[in-house]
Design a protein around this motif. Sequence first.
Motif, PDB file in Angstrom:
ATOM      1  N   UNK A  90      69.709  79.145 -32.817  1.00  0.00           N
ATOM      2  CA  UNK A  90      69.837  78.440 -33.749  1.00  0.00           C
ATOM      3  C   UNK A  90      70.943  78.709 -34.735  1.00  0.00           C
ATOM      4  N   UNK A  91      72.010  79.365 -33.929  1.00  0.00           N
ATOM      5  CA  UNK A  91      73.362  79.732 -34.636  1.00  0.00           C
ATOM      6  C   UNK A  91      73.843  78.457 -35.477  1.00  0.00           C
ATOM      7  N   UNK A  92      73.750  77.171 -34.783  1.00  0.00           N
ATOM      8  CA  UNK A  92      74.230  76.145 -35.640  1.00  0.00           C
ATOM      9  C   UNK A  92      72.864  75.428 -36.099  1.00  0.00           C
ATOM     10  N   UNK A  93      72.681  75.397 -37.318  1.00  0.00           N
ATOM     11  CA  UNK A  93      71.177  74.969 -37.801  1.00  0.00           C
ATOM     12  C   UNK A  93      71.308  73.360 -37.639  1.00  0.00           C
ATOM     13  N   UNK A  94      72.342  72.514 -37.341  1.00  0.00           N
ATOM     14  CA  UNK A  94      72.362  71.422 -36.970  1.00  0.00           C
ATOM     15  C   UNK A  94      72.193  70.964 -35.923  1.00  0.00           C
ATOM     16  N   UNK A  95      72.302  71.797 -34.802  1.00  0.00           N
ATOM     17  CA  UNK A  95      72.431  71.792 -33.406  1.00  0.00           C
ATOM     18  C   UNK A  95      71.798  72.836 -32.683  1.00  0.00           C
TER      19      UNK A  95
END
Length: 135
Positions: free
Chosen positions: A87-92
């Motif tokens: 979930x480091x990049x919440x958009x991806x």
Amino acid sequence: MQLQQLSELMQDAAKDAVRYAAEQHQITLDNSLASLVQVDTILSELHQHELAQQHSPEMIFTLCSIFGAYIGEVFIAHSGGQWQQNNVDSKAPFIYVQHHDKEFPFASTCYYKITQDNSVSLKNYVKQAMANAMQ
């Protein structure tokens, strides 16, 4: 999401891939390593369809998710590992199989085969992943 919930979600998604293969392609997936040849066949057909008429982004996401789950479940059954979510990049965010210190993003490989390069073999990818996991 807890690891148990993630694992159950991916097991259910793998079952969806089995149903899709049977209903849409008349192919039986039996959770064996040999069945990955049939997954390659299905993804090749999807690639050919993608060239002729693009699937919707939602359809591509769903197909890659369920077949990535199927491939991951086969990998886990034969080599071990567990599902993880990044979930480091919440958009991806993305889901992958982790085996020791190695990460295997099977859905991403499905996406690449369907949308970019039909020569990619998921069977060979899993074979290499299994070899890498044992190092």
